[in-house]
Motif scaffolding. Structure first.
Motif, mmCIF file in Angstrom:
data_model
loop_
_atom_site.group_PDB
_atom_site.id
_atom_site.type_symbol
_atom_site.label_atom_id
_atom_site.label_comp_id
_atom_site.label_asym_id
_atom_site.label_seq_id
_atom_site.Cartn_x
_atom_site.Cartn_y
_atom_site.Cartn_z
ATOM 1 N N ARG A 23 29.147 -58.225 74.013
ATOM 2 C CA ARG A 23 30.017 -58.675 72.927
ATOM 3 C C ARG A 23 29.370 -58.423 71.572
ATOM 4 N N MET A 24 30.189 -58.002 70.617
ATOM 5 C CA MET A 24 29.688 -57.826 69.256
ATOM 6 C C MET A 24 29.722 -59.158 68.523
ATOM 7 N N THR A 25 28.807 -59.343 67.592
ATOM 8 C CA THR A 25 28.758 -60.566 66.796
ATOM 9 C C THR A 25 29.782 -60.512 65.669
ATOM 10 N N GLU A 26 29.877 -59.339 65.029
ATOM 11 C CA GLU A 26 30.842 -59.135 63.944
ATOM 12 C C GLU A 26 31.416 -57.732 64.041
ATOM 13 N N GLY A 27 32.520 -57.515 63.312
ATOM 14 C CA GLY A 27 33.132 -56.195 63.264
ATOM 15 C C GLY A 27 34.045 -55.943 64.450
ATOM 16 N N ASP A 28 34.450 -54.682 64.584
ATOM 17 C CA ASP A 28 35.347 -54.324 65.682
ATOM 18 C C ASP A 28 35.181 -52.842 66.015
ATOM 19 N N VAL A 29 35.579 -52.504 67.225
ATOM 20 C CA VAL A 29 35.630 -51.123 67.688
ATOM 21 C C VAL A 29 37.075 -50.836 68.067
ATOM 22 N N LEU A 30 37.662 -49.797 67.446
ATOM 23 C CA LEU A 30 39.024 -49.396 67.779
ATOM 24 C C LEU A 30 38.961 -48.081 68.549
ATOM 25 N N VAL A 31 39.596 -48.055 69.707
ATOM 26 C CA VAL A 31 39.668 -46.849 70.525
ATOM 27 C C VAL A 31 41.128 -46.448 70.615
ATOM 28 N N SER A 49 41.923 -52.437 69.828
ATOM 29 C CA SER A 49 40.709 -53.185 69.564
ATOM 30 C C SER A 49 39.992 -53.559 70.856
ATOM 31 N N ILE A 50 38.684 -53.257 70.902
ATOM 32 C CA ILE A 50 37.867 -53.708 72.034
ATOM 33 C C ILE A 50 37.820 -55.232 72.069
ATOM 34 N N ARG A 51 37.856 -55.858 70.911
ATOM 35 C CA ARG A 51 37.828 -57.329 70.830
ATOM 36 C C ARG A 51 39.119 -57.961 71.333
ATOM 37 N N ASP A 52 40.260 -57.482 70.806
ATOM 38 C CA ASP A 52 41.528 -58.187 70.989
ATOM 39 C C ASP A 52 42.476 -57.540 71.982
ATOM 40 N N ASP A 53 42.226 -56.278 72.346
ATOM 41 C CA ASP A 53 43.132 -55.554 73.245
ATOM 42 C C ASP A 53 42.289 -54.720 74.205
ATOM 43 N N PHE A 54 41.372 -55.398 74.907
ATOM 44 C CA PHE A 54 40.340 -54.715 75.674
ATOM 45 C C PHE A 54 40.911 -53.763 76.720
ATOM 46 N N GLN A 55 41.901 -54.192 77.470
ATOM 47 C CA GLN A 55 42.410 -53.372 78.572
ATOM 48 C C GLN A 55 42.953 -52.031 78.072
ATOM 49 N N ARG A 56 43.725 -52.063 77.003
ATOM 50 C CA ARG A 56 44.283 -50.815 76.483
ATOM 51 C C ARG A 56 43.217 -49.975 75.794
ATOM 52 N N VAL A 98 39.970 -41.202 67.097
ATOM 53 C CA VAL A 98 39.906 -41.656 68.486
ATOM 54 C C VAL A 98 39.010 -42.880 68.582
ATOM 55 N N LEU A 99 37.924 -42.870 67.815
ATOM 56 C CA LEU A 99 37.013 -44.018 67.785
ATOM 57 C C LEU A 99 36.755 -44.430 66.352
ATOM 58 N N GLN A 100 36.843 -45.735 66.088
ATOM 59 C CA GLN A 100 36.478 -46.285 64.790
ATOM 60 C C GLN A 100 35.502 -47.435 65.007
ATOM 61 N N MET A 101 34.286 -47.233 64.553
ATOM 62 C CA MET A 101 33.313 -48.327 64.509
ATOM 63 C C MET A 101 33.452 -48.971 63.145
ATOM 64 N N LYS A 102 33.787 -50.253 63.099
ATOM 65 C CA LYS A 102 34.110 -50.909 61.832
ATOM 66 C C LYS A 102 33.167 -52.073 61.583
ATOM 67 N N LYS A 103 32.063 -51.765 60.873
ATOM 68 C CA LYS A 103 31.073 -52.768 60.487
ATOM 69 C C LYS A 103 30.624 -53.605 61.684
ATOM 70 N N VAL A 104 30.276 -52.905 62.754
ATOM 71 C CA VAL A 104 29.891 -53.579 63.996
ATOM 72 C C VAL A 104 28.465 -54.117 63.871
ATOM 73 N N THR A 105 28.300 -55.377 64.225
ATOM 74 C CA THR A 105 26.999 -56.042 64.191
ATOM 75 C C THR A 105 26.755 -56.754 65.511
ATOM 76 N N LYS A 106 25.536 -56.641 66.019
ATOM 77 C CA LYS A 106 25.110 -57.400 67.197
ATOM 78 C C LYS A 106 23.799 -58.087 66.885
ATOM 79 N N ARG A 107 23.808 -59.421 66.949
ATOM 80 C CA ARG A 107 22.592 -60.196 66.735
ATOM 81 C C ARG A 107 22.165 -60.865 68.032
ATOM 82 N N ILE A 108 20.880 -60.832 68.285
ATOM 83 C CA ILE A 108 20.308 -61.538 69.426
ATOM 84 C C ILE A 108 19.173 -62.409 68.905
ATOM 85 N N LYS A 109 19.315 -63.718 69.087
ATOM 86 C CA LYS A 109 18.338 -64.687 68.579
ATOM 87 C C LYS A 109 18.087 -64.500 67.087
ATOM 88 N N GLY A 110 19.185 -64.269 66.372
ATOM 89 C CA GLY A 110 19.122 -64.154 64.919
ATOM 90 C C GLY A 110 18.704 -62.795 64.402
#
Length: 323
Positions: free
Chosen positions: A70-78, A82-89, A19-31
């Motif tokens: 927004r994530m810096t790298e990776g993706d979340v699939l629900v 994809s939260i990145r590329d298909d947010f509404q669905r 149902v949920l896949q966290m795939k190498k998700v990265t969030k950077r703030i000011k490096g």
């Protein structure tokens, strides 16, 4: 991945597609990496606890899952989207309560739900009735929300989050501020949601005892990185060794029996109390008892020793405080 055991029987159903896949998700703030290469999965009907010390990145992780930042790298699939590329669905498959649910206090519980329905598509009166019954608020729908207890408000929030039939329910500290009776009640409703609706639930919480009682697995993060994914309950017990203390009438004969058995280790003895400390797999326990019986060794008591989730958490995080 290394796993450990806990103490309740609540085996999770298996689904083909996570149902949920966290795939190498990265969030950077000011490096600086707030979340770094985080990966884990949640399957259908699983209840998963998200744990970590202060500043571990739990809230940031939830905000990334729901597209609030927004994530810096990776993706979340629900449910494969994809939260990145298909947010509404993707977001259509998520129901969430982050922090406290907010309602119009001067309106009834039912009117609050209907207000939400006006902003959504395809939610029927039948669905409203289903979720209200699921969270046990049938007799409170005509009351104004200002008369609701904290636990009732929490359950109304969950009802609202379930109206659009999501695949994943995300709850941030759902038992915060509740008394013991309210915590127990919330636990029962979460189990019901997972079992009746087949909805997966992610719970961010600092109450390790609650996580241990209700969750199928725990995801532990620290400094934004994955520390451990561990199974909880009976499934974990069968996968790993258990430690037993056995009181017998003849220590020498009992030790001789253990030496003949594969997969069973004698780790200590207490001559004063006529007890043996034994390490073995769960499935070896019936064989051990039968072997003692065959050798005419009388067994007075068998006690299992387990580390709690709190003990394990402190070990994994180097003693950092949960929050």
């Amino acid at each position: 991945m290394e796993r450990t055991s806990a103490n309740k029987d609540h085996s999770a159903p298996a689904g083909d597609l996570p149902v949920l896949q966290m795939k190498k998700v990265t969030k950077r703030i000011k490096g600086k990496a707030i979340v770094n290469q985080l990966s884990f999965e949640i399957r259908k009907g699983e209840i998963v606890g998200l744990l970590g010390p202060n500043g571990a990145g739990k809230t940031t992780t939830i905000r990334l899952m729901t597209g609030l930042i927004r994530m810096t790298e990776g993706d979340v699939l629900v449910h494969g989207h994809s939260i990145r590329d298909d947010f509404q669905r993707a977001i259509a498959n998520i129901g969430a309560i982050i922090e406290n649910p907010e309602f119009y206090a001067h309106m009834t519980g039912l009117d609050n739900l209907k207000q939400y329905v006006r902003m959504s598509d395809g939610i029927t009166e039948t669905r409203i009735s289903e979720v209200v019954e699921l969270v046990g608020l049938q007799n409170a729908m005509d009351k104004k929300v200002k008369a609701y207890s904290l636990g009732m408000r929490q359950r109304l929030g969950i009802a609202q989050a379930l109206l659009h039939s999501p695949k994943l329910l995300i709850l941030d500290e759902p038992t915060n501020g509740l008394d013991p009776a309210g915590i127990r009640e919330m636990r029962e409703y979460m189990r019901k949601i997972a079992e009746v609706e087949g909805i997966s639930i992610l719970i961010s919480s600092h109450m390790l005892g609650e996580i241990e009682q209700i969750c199928h697995q725990a995801v532990v993060i620290q400094n934004g990185e994955l520390v451990r994914v561990t199974r909880l309950g009976a499934q974990a017990d069968t996968e790993h060794e258990v430690s037993l203390t056995v009181r017998v009438d003849n220590l020498e004969a009992a030790a001789a029996v253990i030496q003949t058995m594969k997969g069973v280790r004698l780790t200590g003895t207490d001559e004063l109390h006529s007890e043996l400390m034994i390490s073995l797999h769960d499935h070896n326990v019936p064989e051990l008892v039968a072997s003692f019986s065959a050798a005419k060794v009388g067994v007075y008591r068998i006690t299992e020793h387990k580390q709690s989730l709190e003990d394990d958490f402190l070990k994994w995080t180097g003693g950092n405080r949960i929050a």
